[in-house]
Design a protein around this motif. Structure first.
Motif, mmCIF file in Angstrom:
data_model
loop_
_atom_site.group_PDB
_atom_site.id
_atom_site.type_symbol
_atom_site.label_atom_id
_atom_site.label_comp_id
_atom_site.label_asym_id
_atom_site.label_seq_id
_atom_site.Cartn_x
_atom_site.Cartn_y
_atom_site.Cartn_z
ATOM 1 N N LYS A 164 0.824 -1.223 0.000
ATOM 2 C CA LYS A 164 0.000 0.000 0.000
ATOM 3 C C LYS A 164 0.851 1.264 0.000
ATOM 4 C CE LYS A 164 -3.498 -2.413 2.753
ATOM 5 N NZ LYS A 164 -4.204 -2.457 4.064
ATOM 6 N N SER B 206 -4.143 1.897 15.722
ATOM 7 C CA SER B 206 -5.157 1.718 14.687
ATOM 8 C C SER B 206 -4.461 1.381 13.371
ATOM 9 C CB SER B 206 -5.975 2.994 14.529
ATOM 10 O OG SER B 206 -5.162 4.041 14.020
ATOM 11 N N GLU B 207 -5.198 0.768 12.454
ATOM 12 C CA GLU B 207 -4.605 0.385 11.169
ATOM 13 C C GLU B 207 -4.111 1.611 10.411
ATOM 14 O OE1 GLU B 207 -5.664 -2.317 7.217
ATOM 15 O OE2 GLU B 207 -7.014 -2.271 8.946
ATOM 16 N N SER B 208 -4.841 2.711 10.487
ATOM 17 C CA SER B 208 -4.430 3.918 9.766
ATOM 18 C C SER B 208 -3.153 4.508 10.365
ATOM 19 C CB SER B 208 -5.554 4.962 9.806
ATOM 20 O OG SER B 208 -5.857 5.318 11.151
ATOM 21 N N GLU C 111 -0.158 2.251 9.340
ATOM 22 C CA GLU C 111 0.232 2.437 7.942
ATOM 23 C C GLU C 111 0.800 3.825 7.699
ATOM 24 O OE1 GLU C 111 -3.020 1.473 5.420
ATOM 25 O OE2 GLU C 111 -3.075 -0.651 6.012
ATOM 26 N N SER C 112 0.442 4.787 8.519
ATOM 27 C CA SER C 112 0.932 6.153 8.352
ATOM 28 C C SER C 112 2.363 6.313 8.869
ATOM 29 C CB SER C 112 0.001 7.131 9.076
ATOM 30 O OG SER C 112 0.519 8.453 9.014
#
Length: 461
Positions: free
Chosen positions: A45, A183-185, A188-189
């Motif tokens: 991603k 959190s997933e966000s 990934e951030s």
């Protein structure tokens, strides 16, 4: 040839040598496996966002495989200088290179920031990782093998091998903790960067321990003999690579064959499983990571046990148990995962890694015993790392492609079984090495000079 009758080193000294090899190897494998886990979970991603999810995973694993392509080059370079200059200096260099590359990945801008330059830089850093790891393995296992007690060489040499599950345990544990707490966000951030930056601290620890040990006495003696040959105007030694290809080409091929099932099965069980469990089996990332985490702890525990067994029943029988066991386990492995329960997933991965340990544990002593001292680093590294290009490098890529094309785990099982058949053939063709004398300097069995006759600074690094 009978094992040497020399007294084993003091236990405290040998434990320090083992600790230095284990800690440094753990750090290097932590760095290497961290990339593999991140490739399965987030790199598709972050660095290939314009691709279909499964295609993005394939591209992510392609950069993962590039690291394996650099490992043979690292084996050649580190093997050459390791046989000329000693094991310790090269081990320090490999640790520095691996740590710097991993730390830099943690600072790397993503595709959203710098576009296509991001995956290019990622690939370059992965190449540095692979180059460093290509030189690490041979030096670490030789440092222990050449210091250790000949009667328990399989046991002691298996400890650097536990750096693989220890690195996997550390990498997966850090990722598992982060995915559970964030959190997933957020992960990934920026959260994915934390384990890569943590590598800087681990490298400092590894260097502190690795710098505290002395060079292998077997290598010191061999180096002193080489220097005496030069002083006596004897014919110059051939380059280690040339000597390996001339005298040990058969052993190199056997080592490469022996690595096929060991390497392929490991990356299917620990790296591809993160893709299969989260897509086909529809399990969460956390569930898959936890299963690999617990199974890696078991893997760590059984490797020295398999190594000790190889001292009692020889290297080849233990290795064959692992190769045949992995082949027989592949179909039950995927059937258990398809049941979509954590317990079944854990059982599948744990049993697979136990069989893998039966191959990986005796491998260190087995490969070290194949080669004469002045070409041992080159021979063991070439045999181990050249096979990784055909085995471990494409394994997650091939498994993912087979899953995409057939939508079934059957072709993946057959792929691992075919690799196991190659390994069984290689081990059947190999000679048993347990009683080999590591003080052999030349392939004709000539010994190194006795340590007592060496100059005080011979081979000091």
């Amino acid at each position: 040839m009978a094992a040497p009758a020399t007294a084993p080193p003091p236990p405290s000294n040998l434990r320090r040598i083992v600790a230095a090899s284990l800690v440094g190897t753990t750090v290097e494998w932590y760095d290497f496996f961290l990339y593999g886990s991140a490739a399965a979970l987030v790199f598709n991603k972050l660095f290939f966002p314009e691709s279909d999810p499964l295609v993005g995973t394939l591209l992510s694993f392609l950069t993962y495989a590039v690291g394996f392509a650099a490992r043979p080059v690292g084996a050649l370079v580190f093997g050459h200088y390791g046989d000329r200059l000693g094991r310790k200096k090269l081990l320090v260099l490999s640790l520095l290179m691996m740590g710097a590359a991993t730390f830099a990945i943690g600072l790397l801008p993503t595709h959203a920031t710098i576009g296509s330059a991001a995956p290019v830089l990622l690939t370059v850093l992965r190449l540095v990782q692979g180059f460093a790891l290509g030189g690490e393995w041979g030096g670490a296992v030789l440092l222990v093998s050449e210091h250790g007690d000949a009667k328990r060489r399989g046991f002691w040499a298996s400890w650097p091998q536990t750096g693989v599950p220890a690195g996997q345990l550390l990498a997966t544990g850090v990722l598992s903790a982060l995915t559970a707490l964030m959190s997933e966000s957020a992960f990934e951030s920026w959260g994915w960067r934390i384990p890569f930056l943590l590598s800087g601290v681990l490298v400092i620890l590894g260097l502190w321990i690795r710098l505290s040990v002395d060079e292998s006495p077997v290598f010191k003696a061999a180096l002193a003999q080489a220097e005496q040959r030069t002083a006596d105007d004897s014919p110059a030694e051939k380059m280690p690579l040339v000597a390996v290809l001339r005298h040990h080409w058969r052993d190199v091929l056997i080592a490469m064959g022996a690595r096929m099932a060991e390497n392929i099965s490991y990356y299917v069980i620990t790296a591809f499983i993160l893709v299969y469990a989260t897509t086909s089996a529809e399990l969460s990332k956390q569930t898959a990571l936890n299963a690999v985490l617990i199974a890696s702890a078991v893997h760590f525990a059984v490797i020295p046990l398999w190594g000790a067994l190889s001292d009692r029943v020889e290297r080849r029988p233990v290795y064959l148990v692992g190769a045949i066991g992995v082949a027989l386990w592949m179909f039950p492995f995927f059937m258990l995962i398809d049941s979509r329960s954590f317990g079944s997933l854990l059982l599948a991965v744990t049993v697979g890694l136990i069989f893998h340990g039966a191959m990986y544990a005796p491998q260190a002593a087995f490969f070290a015993e194949m080669f004469a001292t002045r070409m041992r680093y080159s021979g063991a590294s070439i045999g181990a790392q050249f096979s990784s290009v055909a085995a471990g490098a494409p394994a997650p890529l091939i498994a993912t492609a087979l899953l995409a094309d057939f939508g079934s785990s059957t072709p993946i099982s057959l792929y691992v079984i075919a690799a196991a058949l190659l390994t069984v053939l290689a081990i059947v063709c190999a000679k048993e090495t347990r009683s080999r004398d590591l003080t052999d300097v030349e392939p004709d069995g000539r010994k190194a000079a006795e340590p007592s006759t060496l100059p005080a600074d011979a081979g000091t690094v």
